[in-house]
Design an enzyme around this catalytic site. Sequence first.
Site, PDB file in Angstrom:
ATOM      1  N   HIS A  22       0.820  -1.215   0.000  1.00 20.77           N
ATOM      2  CA  HIS A  22       0.000   0.000   0.000  1.00 20.77           C
ATOM      3  C   HIS A  22       0.852   1.263   0.000  1.00 20.77           C
ATOM      4  O   HIS A  22       0.452   2.282  -0.565  1.00 20.77           O
ATOM      5  CB  HIS A  22      -0.987  -0.010   1.174  1.00 20.77           C
ATOM      6  N   TRP A  77      -6.447  -6.686  -7.016  1.00 17.30           N
ATOM      7  CA  TRP A  77      -6.998  -7.763  -6.202  1.00 17.30           C
ATOM      8  C   TRP A  77      -6.156  -9.026  -6.325  1.00 17.30           C
ATOM      9  O   TRP A  77      -5.866  -9.697  -5.330  1.00 17.30           O
ATOM     10  CB  TRP A  77      -8.428  -8.079  -6.603  1.00 17.30           C
TER      11      TRP A  77
END
Length: 104
Positions: A22, A77
Amino acid sequence: MVRLGQVMYLHKDAFDEYQKRHAALWPEMKLALREYGASNYSIFLNKETGQTFAYLEVPSVETYNRIADTDVCKKWWKYMAPLMDTNPDNSPVTTDLKEVFHLE
C-alpha cells in the site's frame, strides 16, 4: 458525501507486506480510486486479529462500486490475494459496517 467503513481480513504473516504494497500503491490504482470518487481513504490494522478497517468517502456508492469492473482493480486484487481472505474473483472478503454515529 457517503462515508463507508469495511472490515477485511489479512493473513497474520502478511501484515508487513500488506503495508509495503500500500505504501507503493500503483499510480494507475490511485487514479482509478479518484476517478471513481474515493477520497479521505484510510486503512487501519488490528495486529491481534488480522482485521483491517477501511474508511473512505464517496459521492456515490453506485459510481464507486463500478471500480470493481476495471482491469486495474482486478489486477490489484490478484496482487493482494495471497495476503488476505478473498472471494473466488480475488476480491477481498469484506464486512460492510453501518454508520451509527458521526460527530460533525
